[in-house]
Design an enzyme around this catalytic site. Structure first.
Site, PDB file in Angstrom:
ATOM      1  N   HIS A 306      33.108  12.460 -11.041  1.00  0.00           N
ATOM      2  CA  HIS A 306      33.316  11.958 -12.445  1.00  0.00           C
ATOM      3  C   HIS A 306      33.706  12.939 -13.524  1.00  0.00           C
ATOM      4  CE1 HIS A 306      32.288   9.676 -16.249  1.00  0.00           C
ATOM      5  NE2 HIS A 306      32.072   8.580 -15.376  1.00  0.00           N
ATOM      6  N   ASP A 364      30.358   3.421  -9.111  1.00  0.00           N
ATOM      7  CA  ASP A 364      30.881   2.554  -8.251  1.00  0.00           C
ATOM      8  C   ASP A 364      30.436   2.789  -6.732  1.00  0.00           C
ATOM      9  OD1 ASP A 364      33.448   3.235 -10.261  1.00  0.00           O
ATOM     10  OD2 ASP A 364      32.951   1.244 -10.140  1.00  0.00           O
TER      11      ASP A 364
HETATM   12  C1  SDX Z   1      34.540   5.167 -13.454  1.00  0.00           C
HETATM   13  O1  SDX Z   1      35.164   8.175 -17.212  1.00  0.00           O
HETATM   14  C2  SDX Z   1      34.273   7.166 -17.302  1.00  0.00           C
HETATM   15  O2  SDX Z   1      33.149   7.102 -18.016  1.00  0.00           O
HETATM   16  C3  SDX Z   1      34.577   6.054 -15.932  1.00  0.00           C
HETATM   17  C4  SDX Z   1      33.460   5.318 -15.517  1.00  0.00           C
HETATM   18  C5  SDX Z   1      33.191   4.335 -16.631  1.00  0.00           C
HETATM   19  O3  SDX Z   1      31.992   3.778 -16.806  1.00  0.00           O
HETATM   20  O4  SDX Z   1      34.026   3.902 -17.449  1.00  0.00           O
HETATM   21  O5  SDX Z   1      32.369   5.903 -15.241  1.00  0.00           O
HETATM   22  C6  SDX Z   1      33.855   4.592 -14.298  1.00  0.00           C
HETATM   23  O6  SDX Z   1      35.726   5.195 -13.594  1.00  0.00           O
HETATM   24  C7  SDX Z   1      33.954   6.105 -12.490  1.00  0.00           C
HETATM   25  C8  SDX Z   1      34.682   7.065 -11.532  1.00  0.00           C
HETATM   26  C9  SDX Z   1      35.218   6.208 -10.325  1.00  0.00           C
HETATM   27  N1  SDX Z   1      36.380   6.880  -9.338  1.00  0.00           N
HETATM   28  C10 SDX Z   1      36.109   7.275  -8.205  1.00  0.00           C
HETATM   29  O7  SDX Z   1      34.913   7.273  -7.646  1.00  0.00           O
HETATM   30  C11 SDX Z   1      37.387   7.786  -7.346  1.00  0.00           C
HETATM   31  C12 SDX Z   1      37.053   9.042  -6.952  1.00  0.00           C
HETATM   32  N2  SDX Z   1      36.914   9.907  -7.851  1.00  0.00           N
HETATM   33  C13 SDX Z   1      37.745  10.895  -8.382  1.00  0.00           C
HETATM   34  O8  SDX Z   1      39.113  10.530  -8.361  1.00  0.00           O
HETATM   35  C14 SDX Z   1      37.501  11.919  -9.628  1.00  0.00           C
HETATM   36  O9  SDX Z   1      36.440  12.243  -9.390  1.00  0.00           O
HETATM   37  C15 SDX Z   1      37.410  10.965 -10.856  1.00  0.00           C
HETATM   38  C16 SDX Z   1      38.935  10.158 -11.329  1.00  0.00           C
HETATM   39  C17 SDX Z   1      36.414  10.255 -11.108  1.00  0.00           C
HETATM   40  C18 SDX Z   1      37.320  12.313 -11.722  1.00  0.00           C
HETATM   41  O10 SDX Z   1      38.540  12.877 -11.908  1.00  0.00           O
HETATM   42  P1  SDX Z   1      38.885  14.380 -12.747  1.00  0.00           P
HETATM   43  O11 SDX Z   1      37.632  14.412 -13.668  1.00  0.00           O
HETATM   44  O12 SDX Z   1      40.113  14.571 -13.084  1.00  0.00           O
HETATM   45  O13 SDX Z   1      38.239  15.379 -11.602  1.00  0.00           O
HETATM   46  P2  SDX Z   1      39.444  16.004 -10.861  1.00  0.00           P
HETATM   47  O14 SDX Z   1      40.359  14.867 -10.201  1.00  0.00           O
HETATM   48  O15 SDX Z   1      40.264  16.983 -11.364  1.00  0.00           O
HETATM   49  O16 SDX Z   1      38.595  16.655  -9.742  1.00  0.00           O
HETATM   50  C19 SDX Z   1      38.064  17.982  -9.815  1.00  0.00           C
HETATM   51  C20 SDX Z   1      37.891  18.670  -8.349  1.00  0.00           C
HETATM   52  C21 SDX Z   1      39.610  18.653  -7.679  1.00  0.00           C
HETATM   53  O17 SDX Z   1      39.447  19.473  -6.893  1.00  0.00           O
HETATM   54  P3  SDX Z   1      40.424  20.887  -7.504  1.00  0.00           P
HETATM   55  O18 SDX Z   1      41.915  20.399  -7.654  1.00  0.00           O
HETATM   56  O19 SDX Z   1      39.603  21.461  -8.370  1.00  0.00           O
HETATM   57  O20 SDX Z   1      40.374  21.742  -6.150  1.00  0.00           O
HETATM   58  O21 SDX Z   1      37.095  17.673  -7.722  1.00  0.00           O
HETATM   59  C22 SDX Z   1      37.857  17.193  -6.482  1.00  0.00           C
HETATM   60  C23 SDX Z   1      39.317  17.396  -6.841  1.00  0.00           C
HETATM   61  O22 SDX Z   1      40.293  17.161  -5.722  1.00  0.00           O
HETATM   62  N3  SDX Z   1      37.495  15.791  -6.416  1.00  0.00           N
HETATM   63  C24 SDX Z   1      37.260  14.974  -5.194  1.00  0.00           C
HETATM   64  C25 SDX Z   1      36.648  14.014  -5.709  1.00  0.00           C
HETATM   65  N4  SDX Z   1      36.517  13.874  -6.991  1.00  0.00           N
HETATM   66  C26 SDX Z   1      37.239  14.948  -7.404  1.00  0.00           C
HETATM   67  N5  SDX Z   1      37.378  15.702  -4.011  1.00  0.00           N
HETATM   68  C27 SDX Z   1      36.844  14.563  -3.015  1.00  0.00           C
HETATM   69  N6  SDX Z   1      36.463  13.444  -3.386  1.00  0.00           N
HETATM   70  C28 SDX Z   1      36.355  13.081  -4.559  1.00  0.00           C
HETATM   71  N7  SDX Z   1      35.734  11.965  -4.784  1.00  0.00           N
END
Ligand code: SDX
Length: 429
Positions: A306, A364
């Protein structure tokens, strides 16, 4: 009020950045004059360090796992309130008196029907159209039906819009579902509460009596409360940005629905279930966790991570606990996907990659398991999220429209394209 200044010092001198403190959370540095004074932009792709507005609606503390709606902890609202009461709280800023709640509830109940012409729009979709495509399209079409009350500067028009769209979203969502099944549309009933009405529009058929399952209605009401608002998330920021142009509110909400659909956002609940089905068995968990950690593999563990919560998502905790109760009461507590989700959570939370990157289950991760147990198809999960978040989008849209500081949103950029160059005739290329 500016409580203290920050100073930014660069090659062309320094700039004083007034700062402001809110009720809770980090201070902000006001950079509005930075470009004029220093000819530089701030750079913050994804806006992870940018406060886009002042807001009084929702507060999140990502480190402490705190979520407040108008100051009330979501845990207390989940335990004591109803979705309709939470809608009133988010829209008007205070918990309603009994009389205020009854009046608001009646307003919502008596606006649940949709225009019969709008109903016919569904016939324009193939039966296998994704419900989010149908819902976003039909919500956008609402601007073609309500010309007489779309003056965004008229407080009464704004209130009518807010009641209308909150009342009609479940009806539109259920119509999309019935269209996908080829079943007849089921009209709303004003004698039922919001969640019970939603259930009967989705799952009743004219051929037989339908009995509302109180456990299902209670579970839906709780899920709607937990998904109602979440500060300046992607879809809410989309509604604010679209609305900042002065477009009609129905089109702004339709833009929010489109943004929510993405698997990185509200589309994650559907993606989680498909991921769990893909993993299939606990013996495959390690393989998929390894894929999620592999930089060269686009696979991510859906339902984890998140932008704000770096400790735990309080909503996920409540939903996981509710999972046990709902599945047991529905006689589904042997649901293999729920068992798999619990196992996956334990494996991921012990893995140093997830610990180091502070990736925890989000809202989620478990919600889809409950929606599936309640009879919803995975393609309807994000529609359920949209029904809940509509009140959050409307509340933020209202706050933006009435904010004296608001102006059209128009970010700048760091241009890294080609410098100016002359046209070359095609014969010379
Ligand atoms: C919602 O914003 C809100 O409030 C949203 C929400 C709401 O109520 O409105 O809470 C609802 O959207 C919840 C999130 C649902 N999405 C998912 O579950 C999809 C999986 N999660 C990721 O796509 C990600 O964690 C996000 C999109 C939720 C957050 O993305 P960020 O903050 O841009 O973080 P990032 O992508 O930069 O990740 C940071 C690191 C990265 O690695 P590095 O580049 O630092 O090496 O963490 C890794 C990412 O690769 N990472 C994951 C991961 N999520 C982040 N690696 C594996 N699996 C994951 N799920």
């Amino acid at each position: 009020m500016s409580d203290k200044n920050y100073t930014l010092t660069g090659e062309s001198g320094s700039a004083d950045l007034p700062s402001y403190s809110g009720t809770l959370g980090p201070d902000v540095a006001d950079v509005r004059k930075l470009y004029a004074q220093q000819n530089i932009f701030t750079f913050d792709p994804g806006f992870a360090s940018t406060a886009s507005c002042r807001s009084e609606i929702t507060f999140i503390d990502g480190d402490e796992g705190v979520l407040l709606y108008r100051g009330y902890p979501v845990e207390q609202l989940a335990k004591n309130s109803s979705f309709i009461e939470v809608c009133y709280l988010l829209l008007y800023g205070e918990l309603p008196t009994k009389a205020e709640l009854d009046k608001f509830d009646n307003n919502i109940r008596t606006h649940t029907m949709i225009n019969e012409t709008m109903l016919r729009l569904f016939n324009g979709f193939h039966h296998d159209a994704h419900p989010m495509a149908m819902v976003s399209g039909v919500v956008g079409s609402m601007s073609a039906f309500y010309h007489e009350t779309m003056d965004i500067h008229n407080a009464r028009h704004r209130e009518i819009f807010s009641h209308r769209i909150i009342a009609k979203l479940p009806t539109i969502a259920a119509a999309a579902y019935k269209h996908s099944l080829g079943q007849p549309f089921v009209y709303p009933r004003n004698d039922l509460d919001y969640s019970s009405n939603l259930l009967q529009m989705f799952f009743s058929v004219p051929a037989e009596e339908y009995e509302i399952d109180s456990v299902a209605a209670e579970a839906i009401d709780l899920l709607l409360i937990l998904h109602a608002d979440h500060e300046q998330n992607c879809s809410t920021s989309t509604v604010r940005l679209a609305g900042s142009s002065g477009t009609n509110p129905y089109s702004a909400i339709a833009a929010g629905i489109a943004a929510l659909w993405g698997p990185a956002h509200g589309g994650a609940n559907e993606a989680v279930l498909r991921m769990l089905e893909q993993i299939g068995s606990a013996k495959n968990i390690d393989e998929y966790v390894a894929k999620a950690k592999d930089k060269d593999d686009p696979f991510r563990l859906m339902g984890f991570g998140h932008r704000v919560y770096k400790n735990f998502d309080p909503r996920a905790t409540i939903i996981r606990d509710m999972c046990h109760k709902v599945l047991a009461k529905l006689g589904r507590d042997d649901d293999p996907l729920f068992e798999l989700a619990l196992e996956l959570e334990q494996v991921a939370l012990k893995d140093e990659y997830f610990v180091e990157k502070k990736l925890y289950p989000n809202v989620d991760f478990y919600s889809g398991i409950i929606y599936r147990a309640l009879g919803f198809q995975p393609s309807m999960f994000t529609v359920m999220f949209a029904i809940a978040r509509t009140v959050g989008w409307v509340s933020h849209w209202q706050e933006m429209i009435t904010d004296p500081e608001h102006r059209i949103g128009r970010p700048r950029q760091l241009y890294v394209g080609p410098a100016a160059r002359d046209y070359i005739d095609v014969a010379k290329r």
